[in-house]
Design an enzyme around this catalytic site. Sequence first.
Site: not given
Length: 501
Positions: A45, A52, A76, A79, A450
Amino acid sequence: MLGAVTELLEGRGLDAERCYRAVASRDARFDGWFFTAVRTTGIYCRPSCPARTPLAGNVEFHPTAAGAQSAGFRACRRCRPDAVPGSPEWDVRADVVARAMRLIADGEVERSGVAGLAAALGYSERQLHRLVVGELGVGPLALARAQRAQTARVLLETTDLPVGDIAFAAGFASIRQFNDTVREVFATTPSALRGSRRPAAGPSGWLTLRLAARAPFCAPEVLLFLGGHAVAGLEEWDGETFSRVLDLPHGPGVVRLSPAADGTSVTARLRLAELRDLGVAVARCRHLLDLDADPLAVDEVLATDPALAGLVRAAPGRRVPTHPDAAEAAVRAVLGQHVSLAGARTFTARVLAAAGTPLPEPVGTLTHAFPRPEALVDADLAAVGLTGNRRRTVHALAAGLADGDVDLGPGADRVEAGRALLAVPGIGPWTVALVALRGLGDPDVWLPGDLALRRSLTALGSSDAEAATRWRPWRSYAVLHLWAMSAPTLFTRHPTPEVPS
């Protein structure tokens, strides 16, 4: 955040205790930095997964999705860890492994194999394999395989293409290899993964997908900046959507980028000459929008300086928009020397018409891909309006890019690239720095001399010399904040803060 990530990645290894704390708090800031594999379920995951929290003794941590897959874990479904933003580490670092990761993301393994990847980096296959495995636990082939699996899922979920076509478009050598990989990575079949999903409605021939970013992220501002630099025929800006032609390995493609409804990502609509260019196109769009940046780490450092604190508060998560191809960025930087933004756009449009690759048919106002170096070497640029010296610089740069003396590819050594550019007549430190900033995506670039930066620094009571040694390692982001002070019309969506006294 920078301190937390530094501790977590101390010694280039993952600190299990700190990783677990990030997982227990479901800290989305670490998504893409590492992956959590749960031994009891066989699933890996992202750190912010809403499931959980597993027991600490049941988890292990991997720096890449490929590492978790090679260890036998599947992604997973809740997710979707394979769809997180990429690790910003590969853009920050300049070592061989980081350069290899950038090339793999750009599809080098698919185009030329591991042998070609190693050759591009100047190493033998054995040396490269040892270095990559030593740090990531898996080799280049496994990393490319994980990328193919993600490309396959995108095509399965966003198109109605036949499964066989998707297999080859994603880069698999056979249907069997495709089926086996999908089953191993996602624990399901390609048909089941597609399920009852139907692609979102849209024009025929276009793919629609979501490009994730780490929060905070202001998509309208990034797109506005790109739109303000749009070149007729190559790019288009309608006030909400930025479109442009991409020069891809198997033919030019077109992408339309617009803010997604969730406010934290970008919707990309792609029209490709060949579907197998999808992975490369996505990688280049992510580079273009700086989507893999770690904005909290950047803001944490810059906000500690009282001179920049107000700017950072007004524009949290500001990105550094780039070009999808650093060679294009280099040529455009030369064309923009000592002229206004409008003048640079005019010159670039003329070069595009003179030497660009025409699309098979126009897509709206888009007509050409930016000319490759080989086409510019002998191109007749007399009608462009450039000075003789500037034309000679363009030709010399194109020759260096074409013969390999100047390497600006995704796996280029940034220091060597700078040296090679400086050796081109007519290219100085400012141009080299601009190419590093907006071509190579180097997060720690300062633009010496610059004028826009000098104006902003003067307002802040600072100087160019002082600023050149501050704000490391995120000077590129400081440059964008200071440009926003000087040219606020290119950076709307955020109010201009009061200059500290």
